[in-house]
Scaffold this active site. Sequence first.
Site, short mmCIF file in Angstrom:
data_model
loop_
_atom_site.label_atom_id
_atom_site.label_comp_id
_atom_site.label_asym_id
_atom_site.label_seq_id
_atom_site.Cartn_x
_atom_site.Cartn_y
_atom_site.Cartn_z
N GLU A 179 0.80 -1.24 0.00
CA GLU A 179 0.00 0.00 0.00
C GLU A 179 0.84 1.28 0.00
O GLU A 179 0.59 2.19 0.80
CB GLU A 179 -0.97 -0.02 1.20
N GLU A 284 -6.35 -10.56 -1.56
CA GLU A 284 -7.12 -10.38 -0.31
C GLU A 284 -8.61 -10.26 -0.64
O GLU A 284 -9.26 -9.26 -0.32
CB GLU A 284 -6.65 -9.12 0.43
O1 G3I Z 1 -5.54 -8.69 18.88
C1 G3I Z 1 -6.07 -7.46 19.38
C2 G3I Z 1 -6.93 -7.72 20.61
O2 G3I Z 1 -6.12 -8.24 21.63
C3 G3I Z 1 -7.58 -6.40 21.04
O3 G3I Z 1 -8.43 -6.64 22.10
C4 G3I Z 1 -8.36 -5.78 19.89
C5 G3I Z 1 -8.96 -4.43 20.26
O4 G3I Z 1 -9.05 -3.57 19.17
O5 G3I Z 1 -7.50 -5.61 18.78
C6 G3I Z 1 -6.92 -6.82 18.31
O6 G3I Z 1 -6.09 -6.53 17.23
C7 G3I Z 1 -6.73 -6.18 16.02
C8 G3I Z 1 -6.23 -7.15 14.95
O7 G3I Z 1 -6.73 -6.77 13.68
C9 G3I Z 1 -6.65 -8.60 15.23
O8 G3I Z 1 -8.02 -8.74 15.16
C10 G3I Z 1 -6.34 -4.76 15.65
O9 G3I Z 1 -6.93 -3.85 16.57
C11 G3I Z 1 -6.80 -4.44 14.25
O10 G3I Z 1 -6.27 -3.18 13.86
C12 G3I Z 1 -6.27 -5.49 13.29
O11 G3I Z 1 -6.81 -5.23 12.02
C13 G3I Z 1 -6.12 -5.83 10.94
C14 G3I Z 1 -5.81 -4.76 9.91
O12 G3I Z 1 -5.21 -5.36 8.79
C15 G3I Z 1 -4.85 -3.71 10.47
O13 G3I Z 1 -4.65 -2.71 9.55
C16 G3I Z 1 -7.03 -6.89 10.34
O14 G3I Z 1 -7.19 -7.98 11.24
C17 G3I Z 1 -6.42 -7.41 9.04
O15 G3I Z 1 -7.37 -8.22 8.38
C18 G3I Z 1 -6.08 -6.24 8.13
O16 G3I Z 1 -5.48 -6.73 6.99
C19 G3I Z 1 -5.16 -5.77 5.99
C20 G3I Z 1 -3.95 -6.28 5.25
O17 G3I Z 1 -2.92 -6.52 6.16
C21 G3I Z 1 -3.51 -5.28 4.17
N1 G3I Z 1 -4.59 -4.95 3.28
C22 G3I Z 1 -5.83 -4.53 3.93
C23 G3I Z 1 -6.28 -5.56 4.95
C24 G3I Z 1 -7.58 -5.18 5.57
O18 G3I Z 1 -7.45 -4.01 6.31
#
Ligand code: G3I
Length: 393
Positions: A179, A284
Site C-alpha cells: 500500500e 485479499e
Molecule cells: O488482537 C487485538 C486484541 O487483543 C484487542 O483486544 C483488539 C482491540 O481492538 O484488537 C486486536 O487486534 C486487532 C487485529 O486486527 C486482530 O483482530 C487490531 O486492533 C486491528 O487493527 C487489526 O486489524 C487488521 C488490519 O489489517 C490492520 O490494519 C485486520 O485484522 C487485518 O485483516 C487487516 O489486513 C489488511 C492487510 O494486512 C492489508 N490490506 C488490507 C487488509 C484489511 O485491512
Amino acid sequence: METKYLIFYPSDVMKHSFPKHSLTIWLSITGLCLVLFFVFTAEQQLPSLKKVFIKDFYVGVAVNQGQMAGYLPSDVALVKKQFDSVSPENVLKWSRVQPKPHTFNFGPADKYVKFGMKNDMFIIGHNLVWHKQVPDWVFKNDDGKPVSREVLLKRMKYHIDKVVGRYKGKINGWDVVNEALTEQGKLRDTKWLKIIGSDYIEKAFEYAHKADPDAQLYYNDFNLWKPAKREGVIRLVKELQKKGIRIDGIGMQGHWYLHKPSDDQIEASIQAFSKLGVKVMISELDISVLPIPKDHDNPPPSIRHSRDPALNPYANGLPDSVKNALATRYASLFRLFEKHKDAITRVTFWGLNDKETWRNNWPVIGRKDYPLLFNRYNQPKEAFYSVVETSGK
Ligand code: G3I
C-alpha cells in the site's frame, strides 16, 4: 402372528430384555450416529476449491492467530480441505514480529509457517514494509526525534534479514511493500518516504531478495482497478525492472463490494499488469454486502463508531435476494479470473468465514457482514457453489 408382533411392536419385544431407560439411550445413540453419518457424508461430498481450480491457480486463505494456535479446530479442518495457499492475516506484520527494537516474537509466525509446510501449501509472507502496524520506535531516535535515512535503512534491512532469513526456503512469496501508493497513483506520504526518500521501495525489494534469493517478491495494494492507481503501479514496476531489481508479482487485494468495482475495471488492471511480465494475484478477496459509508477508505470516527441501523441492515440475517446477488457476483469474478488464468497465479480470500472476517469491523466497527464463501458456522454458502460451478466453464 408371532412375526407381526415383532414387526409392529419392537419396543414391546425389547422391553423384555432392556429396561426402559436403556431403550432411550439406544435410540439416542442410533440417532446421533445417523446425524454424524449424514454430517460426515455431506462433508466428504463437499467439493474442494483447491481441487476444483488445481489447473488454474492456487486458492488461498488468510488465517489468523487463533486458528493457528489450534483454538478453532473446525476452521483448521476447513482450511486444509479447501485451500492450497495460506497468508498470515496479522502475525508476520512488523508490530507483531519486532514490537521493540531487537526483540522478536516469532512464536505465532512459526506456527503459521509450520502449518503451511505440514499441509504442503504455498506460503505467503505478509508483509515487510507498510505504513500501518509498524511501531513508532522504528522511525525515532531515543530522544524522540526522527531517525536519519541511514538509520532507517539499517533498521529496514535488519528487520528484513531477520524475518525473511528465518523463513528462507519455507515462505514461498513475500508482500515486500504494501500500500505505498495514493489513489492518484503517487507515492503515499509515509514516514518511509519522508525519511528515506522514494528509493525506499527498491531498497526493500533488494534486501528481501538478498535475504532469500529464491522467494518470490510482490507489490501489494488495494483499489488497483482505479486507472490512476493502476498507472502508478505500472510506473513502479517498470522502474524496478529498469534497475534490474527482482519483482515477481502484483497483489490486487480485492476488498470489493457487490456492485463495485465492475468486472471490466478489474479486467483492465489484470491485463495491464500481466503485460509487464509479472504474475498477478488476487491477494485479499472479500465482497462486502453492506452499505458503503462516505470516506470508507479513510473513515472519520463518526463513521467508525456509528450505530446507525441503516449502515447495518442484515444484523438479523441475510435475505435470499442478497445471498443470490453475492453468489452471482462471485461467479462473475471467478469466470473473469479463469479467463485470465494464464496471468493469475493465486486467488486468496482474506479470511475463512463470515465470523472471522475483518469486514465486520471496517469501515464501521461491529457490523454484521457476509463477504466470504463460508458462513459463521463454516457451512458453504450459495456463493461457494456458484464459484465451484464456474470451474472449467
Ligand atoms: O488482537 C487485538 C486484541 O487483543 C484487542 O483486544 C483488539 C482491540 O481492538 O484488537 C486486536 O487486534 C486487532 C487485529 O486486527 C486482530 O483482530 C487490531 O486492533 C486491528 O487493527 C487489526 O486489524 C487488521 C488490519 O489489517 C490492520 O490494519 C485486520 O485484522 C487485518 O485483516 C487487516 O489486513 C489488511 C492487510 O494486512 C492489508 N490490506 C488490507 C487488509 C484489511 O485491512
